[in-house]
Enzyme design. Structure first.
Site, mmCIF file in Angstrom:
data_model
loop_
_atom_site.group_PDB
_atom_site.id
_atom_site.type_symbol
_atom_site.label_atom_id
_atom_site.label_comp_id
_atom_site.label_asym_id
_atom_site.label_seq_id
_atom_site.Cartn_x
_atom_site.Cartn_y
_atom_site.Cartn_z
ATOM 1 N N HIS A 174 2.483 -6.562 -0.216
ATOM 2 C CA HIS A 174 2.697 -8.296 0.490
ATOM 3 C C HIS A 174 3.112 -8.938 1.063
ATOM 4 O O HIS A 174 3.545 -10.275 0.292
ATOM 5 C CB HIS A 174 0.727 -8.719 0.328
ATOM 6 C CG HIS A 174 0.059 -9.136 1.588
ATOM 7 N ND1 HIS A 174 -0.002 -10.109 2.064
ATOM 8 C CD2 HIS A 174 -1.155 -8.210 2.250
ATOM 9 C CE1 HIS A 174 -0.429 -10.444 3.227
ATOM 10 N NE2 HIS A 174 -1.430 -9.530 2.951
ATOM 11 N N ASP A 187 0.721 -1.011 0.068
ATOM 12 C CA ASP A 187 0.775 -0.184 -0.243
ATOM 13 C C ASP A 187 0.673 1.060 -0.009
ATOM 14 O O ASP A 187 -0.066 2.429 0.119
ATOM 15 C CB ASP A 187 -1.400 -0.421 1.231
ATOM 16 C CG ASP A 187 -2.065 -0.660 0.567
ATOM 17 O OD1 ASP A 187 -2.523 -0.577 -0.723
ATOM 18 O OD2 ASP A 187 -3.213 -0.771 1.317
ATOM 19 N N LYS A 242 3.127 1.316 -4.963
ATOM 20 C CA LYS A 242 4.055 1.011 -6.044
ATOM 21 C C LYS A 242 4.027 1.173 -8.208
ATOM 22 O O LYS A 242 3.961 1.376 -8.382
ATOM 23 C CB LYS A 242 4.703 -0.221 -5.650
ATOM 24 C CG LYS A 242 5.595 -0.818 -4.533
ATOM 25 C CD LYS A 242 5.909 -1.772 -4.457
ATOM 26 C CE LYS A 242 4.701 -2.850 -3.463
ATOM 27 N NZ LYS A 242 4.326 -1.922 -2.417
ATOM 28 N N THR A 243 2.657 0.775 -7.069
ATOM 29 C CA THR A 243 1.245 0.440 -8.530
ATOM 30 C C THR A 243 0.761 1.449 -9.416
ATOM 31 O O THR A 243 0.713 1.862 -10.148
ATOM 32 C CB THR A 243 0.331 -1.129 -8.178
ATOM 33 O OG1 THR A 243 0.198 -2.017 -7.911
ATOM 34 C CG2 THR A 243 -0.648 -0.627 -9.585
#
Ligand SMILES: Nc1nc2c(ncn2[C@@H]2O[C@H](COP(=O)(O)OP(=O)(O)OP(=O)(O)O)[C@@H](O)[C@H]2O)c(=O)[nH]1
Ligand SMILES: [Mg+2]
Length: 443
Positions: free
Chosen positions: A124, A61, A64-65
Site C-alpha cells: 500500500h 493485493d 506478497k503475504t
C-alpha cells in the site's frame, strides 16, 4: 537521474522528521524486543549455510503475504522452515481488519543451499516507508505482480526504491495465474516486467520470471501452478541472487542504532554490522562524536533472536558489553576493532540538492552554509564551503540552487570516522536538503 530522484521523494520525505532516520527508527522498534528475549531462550544461532536477506515487494493485493506464507509451507514440508499461515504474518488487528500488510514481517526459512531472512513488505502506498526499511537490508528481492492486473504504480515505485537502497538482483513472481485463461496475457505481463526492470537498471532480459499461484500453493491445489512453482521460485532465488559479498576480512565496524540494558546482564548496543567479524570475548573500542573512546569486551552476541558466538557483516545484532553503563553510550557511536578507525574533520562531498518538489529548500544557499549532516547513525553540525581552487570572487557570489549537483567541502567540529564512498544526508529545520557521497578526505 531526475526521474530516479523524483521517485525517491516519498522516501526522502520520511527522512525529514527531526532527529530520526526512519530506516533506523522503525528497525529499532521492530528489533529491540527480540534482543531482550534472545538471552532468555539460550538457543544458539547456527551459521552452517550462507545467510541471505531477501523479501517480497510489489503492488498492494498482488499476493506478497500469500506467497510468503506459501514459501514457509512448502519449506516446512521439507523440514526447512516453520509454517507461518497468512494470519500469523499479517497479525496486527488493523492488518487483519483491512486485509493489507502494514508493518513488515521477518520470516526465517532455508533451502538446501542457504538460510534466508525474508521480509514481507507492505504494498500500500501509505506504507512505503516500511517497505523501504525492509528493502534497505535486502540482498535481493522477489517482486510479486498479479497476472490479473499487470504492473501497477507500486510495482514501479518499489522497483525504483529497491534500486535506490542498493538491491542488486530481482526475481519476478507473476502471481494469480489460476485466475487467467489467456496465455497471451501472461506473455504480456512478463514482457512488460522485463522492460520495467531494464528501465530501472536491473537485467530485464536475464531476470528469472516464474508464473504461478501463491494461493494454490497455500491451499494444496493445482500443484503444477502451486507448489511446483514455489520450488522453481526458490531455485531461481538460490541461483540468481548471488552470495552477498560481505566485508568479512576488514576490521569490525558497527554503528550503534540503539542502546538498552537487560536486567542482571548489562548494557547492549544494537545495530547492523557494516563490516568485519567479531567473536565473543573480543576486545573492542567504542568511538563517538569526539568523546574519549571506551575500550571493553563483548561478552555476548545475539542474532536472529539467538545467542551467537560471532557477529559478521550483514548481521543485525545486539552486543552485550562488559562494564559499560547505558548512559555512556549513544546512538551514532561506533563499535570497532581497537585502533582501526581514523577520524576526520574535513572532506569533499559530491552533493545532490533536493528541489522544492522533492521536499527540499525553496531557495538556494551560499558558502558557509551550516546544516546538520547525518553520517551512518550519527548526526553532526557541518559547515559547507566551495573547493579551494574556486576563484575568490566566484566563491562569494555563487549560489547553490535546489536541484543542483555540486561539489562542496564539509567540515565538522568533532572528528568522526569518515570514509570515501560513504553516503551522507544533509538536513536543516526538519527537512532533507541534500544527499551526497564522500569523494575525498582532506583532513
Ligand atoms: N486467485 C488468486 N488470488 C490470490 C492469489 N494469491 C493471493 N491471492 C489473493 O489476493 C489477495 C491479496 O493477497 P495478499 O497476499 O494479502 O496480498 P499482498 O501483496 O500481501 O497485499 P499487501 O501486503 O497489502 O500489499 C487475497 O485475497 C489473496 O487470497 C493467487 O495466486 N490467486
Ligand atoms: Mg501483504
Amino acid at each position: 537521474m531526475p526521474a530516479a530522484i523524483r521517485g525517491l521523494t516519498p522516501f526522502l520525505r520520511t527522512l525529514s522528521r527531526p532527529h530520526t532516520n526512519p530506516l533506523q527508527a522503525s528497525f529499532r522498534r521492530q528489533n529491540a524486543a527480540p534482543f531482550v528475549n534472545a538471552w532468555r531462550s539460550y538457543a544458539s544461532f547456527d551459521r552452517n549455510k550462507t545467510h541471505v536477506n531477501i523479501g517480497t515487494i510489489g503492488h498492494v493485493d498482488h499476493g506478497k503475504t500469500t506467497l510468503s506464507a506459501a514459501i514457509t509451507k512448502r519449506q516446512a514440508d521439507q523440514g526447512l522452515a516453520n509454517f507461518l499461515d497468512y494470519g500469523s504474518i499479517d497479525k496486527a488487528p488493523e492488518e487483519r481488519k483491512r486485509g493489507i500488510t502494514i508493518a513488515t514481517a521477518h520470516i526465517e526459512y532455508q533451502t538446501e543451499k542457504r538460510h534466508y531472512c525474508h521480509v514481507d513488505c507492505p504494498g500500500h502506498a501509505d506504507y512505503i516507508k516500511n517497505m523501504i526499511t525492509g528493502a534497505a537490508n535486502m540482498d535481493g528481492a522477489i517482486i510479486v505482480v498479479a497476472a490479473s492486473d499487470g504492473q501497477m504504480p507500486q510495482t514501479r515505485e518499489h522497483l525504483l526504491l529497491a534500486r535506490q537502497v542498493g538491491v542488486q538482483k530481482i526475481v519476478v513472481f507473476v502471481n494469480k495465474v489460476d485466475a487467467i485463461d489467456d496465455p497471451e496475457m501472461l506473455e504480456l505481463v512478463e514482457m512488460e516486467m522485463r522492460e520495467l526492470l531494464s528501465t530501472y537498471g536491473f537485467e530485464g532480459d536475464e531476470t528469472p520470471v516464474i508464473m504461478g499461484s501463491a494461493l494454490c500453493a497455500l491451499e494444496n491445489k493445482r500443484p503444477e501452478i502451486g507448489e511446483t512453482k514455489i520450488d522453481e521460485l526458490l531455485k531461481a532465488v538460490d541461483d540468481w541472487i548471488p552470495d552477498p559479498q560481505r566485508d568479512l576480512d576488514k576490521p569490525f565496524l558497527m554503528s550503534i542504532e540503539d542502546v538498552f540494558s537487560i536486567a542482571g546482564r548489562g548494557t547492549v548496543a544494537s545495530g547492523r554490522v557494516e563490516r568485519g567479524t567479531l567473536k565473543r570475548e573480543e576486545e573492542i573500542e567504542i568511538v563517538g562524536k569526539g568523546d574519549e573512546s571506551i575500550k571493553t569486551k563483548v561478552t555476548d552476541i545475539e542474532i536472529f533472536k539467538k545467542s551467537a558466538d560471532r557477529a559478521q557483516a550483514g548481521d543485525s545484532t545486539g552486543l552485550l558489553l562488559r562494564s559499560v553503563r547505558r548512559e555512556d553510550l549513544r546512538r551514532g557511536m561506533i563499535v570497532a576493532k581497537p585502533g582501526s578507525l581514523k577520524a576526520h574533520t574535513t572532506f569533499m562531498l559530491s552533493l545532490y540538492v533536493l528541489s522544492k518538489d522533492e521536499g527540499g529548500r525553496h531557495k538556494g544557499f551560499h558558502e558557509n552554509y551550516k546544516p546538520q549532516m547525518y553520517l551512518r547513525t550519527a548526526d553532526e553540525s557541518v559547515t559547507l564551503t566551495f573547493p579551494e581552487d574556486m576563484p575568490r570572487e566566484e566563491r562569494k557570489s555563487k549560489m547553490v540552487m535546489p536541484g543542483d549537483n555540486v561539489e562542496m567541502v564539509a567540515e565538522i567540529f568533532h572528528p568522526a570516522p569518515v570514509e570515501i564512498g560513504q553516503r551522507v544526508n544533509i538536513r536543516e529545520g526538519g527537512r532533507t536538503v541534500a544527499t551526497g557521497i564522500v569523494t575525498r578526505i582532506i583532513k
